[in-house]
Enzyme design. Sequence first.
Site, PDB file in Angstrom:
ATOM      1  N   VAL A 131       0.859  -1.180   0.000  1.00 44.01           N
ATOM      2  CA  VAL A 131       0.000   0.000   0.000  1.00 44.01           C
ATOM      3  C   VAL A 131       0.894   1.227   0.000  1.00 44.01           C
ATOM      4  O   VAL A 131       1.982   1.219   0.571  1.00 44.01           O
ATOM      5  CB  VAL A 131      -0.954   0.024   1.217  1.00 44.01           C
ATOM      6  CG1 VAL A 131      -2.027  -1.048   1.070  1.00 44.01           C
ATOM      7  CG2 VAL A 131      -0.201  -0.169   2.513  1.00 44.01           C
ATOM      8  N   SER A 132       0.412   2.288  -0.652  1.00 42.85           N
ATOM      9  CA  SER A 132       1.253   3.457  -0.875  1.00 42.85           C
ATOM     10  C   SER A 132       1.311   4.417   0.296  1.00 42.85           C
ATOM     11  O   SER A 132       2.248   5.198   0.424  1.00 42.85           O
ATOM     12  CB  SER A 132       0.770   4.212  -2.126  1.00 42.85           C
ATOM     13  OG  SER A 132       0.816   3.374  -3.260  1.00 42.85           O
ATOM     14  N   THR A 133       0.287   4.399   1.152  1.00 42.58           N
ATOM     15  CA  THR A 133       0.266   5.322   2.283  1.00 42.58           C
ATOM     16  C   THR A 133       0.106   4.531   3.573  1.00 42.58           C
ATOM     17  O   THR A 133      -0.465   3.434   3.591  1.00 42.58           O
ATOM     18  CB  THR A 133      -0.894   6.331   2.169  1.00 42.58           C
ATOM     19  OG1 THR A 133      -2.145   5.623   2.147  1.00 42.58           O
ATOM     20  CG2 THR A 133      -0.769   7.142   0.880  1.00 42.58           C
TER      21      THR A 133
ATOM     22  N   GLY B   8       3.127   2.142   3.077  1.00 42.51           N
ATOM     23  CA  GLY B   8       3.604   3.493   2.837  1.00 42.51           C
ATOM     24  C   GLY B   8       4.785   3.555   1.894  1.00 42.51           C
ATOM     25  O   GLY B   8       5.664   4.402   2.050  1.00 42.51           O
TER      26      GLY B   8
ATOM     27  N   GLN C  14      -3.422   3.281   4.757  1.00 41.50           N
ATOM     28  CA  GLN C  14      -4.107   2.208   4.044  1.00 41.50           C
ATOM     29  C   GLN C  14      -3.735   0.871   4.683  1.00 41.50           C
ATOM     30  O   GLN C  14      -2.737   0.750   5.379  1.00 41.50           O
ATOM     31  CB  GLN C  14      -3.712   2.202   2.570  1.00 41.50           C
ATOM     32  CG  GLN C  14      -4.193   3.417   1.784  1.00 41.50           C
ATOM     33  CD  GLN C  14      -3.699   3.392   0.349  1.00 41.50           C
ATOM     34  OE1 GLN C  14      -2.544   3.095   0.073  1.00 41.50           O
ATOM     35  NE2 GLN C  14      -4.592   3.698  -0.576  1.00 41.50           N
TER      36      GLN C  14
END
Length: 217
Positions: free
Chosen positions: A9-11, A38, A14
């Site tokens: 997940v990018s952040t 992240g 999430q």
Amino acid sequence: MQTVLYARVSTIDQTIAHQQAQAEAAGFKFDRVVADHGVSGVSTRLVDRPEGQRLFDILRAGDVLVVRWVDRLGRNYADVTDTIRELMRRGVIVRTIINGMTFDGATSDPIQQAVRDALIGFMAATAQAQAEASKAAQAAGIEHAKAQDGKRYLGRKPSYTRRQFETAQDLLAQGNGVSLIAKSTGLSRQTVYRLKDDPAAAEFALAEWELAGRLSA
């Protein structure tokens, strides 16, 4: 032999829960889950991510690596293609939940190899194109915000969340119908049609509201 699910997940806000749920719903059973939180798939290669490094350490010949789609490995064409080819060289089988693709380095037939490599290239290029489209939409939202000097009109808040948007796009990529997607995501059929007909505009609207939230935080 083991089956490993890799999620990203990018952040940090999430979670990987929906990626794991998708894998289980598709019938996958795995021995362990490896996840990066992240971490950007655009700027950070899989081998340079904390858990990505561990993934290369634990995978052995005959193991199966499951990912939601190739964009979890990365969103850079060269990185994704290099990663999948390196895994296949090590004897690891790569399987995707979306589209049900299997990439196996044991393939010896030259025609099958050519088809396999073409699919890898196409999927990697699609992952990068989607990332660039999302980045462009977010950049446009930032520029619009600057031009309006904080007085911009955002329009109606999107009736879908980031998770619903991504899930709907995943299901659309699999060729699922609007009714099924609406039921799976909790969205109305009308909203799903909007996401299907103009995903770029839907991404732009979502990015603007996300940006507005960050600016007001």
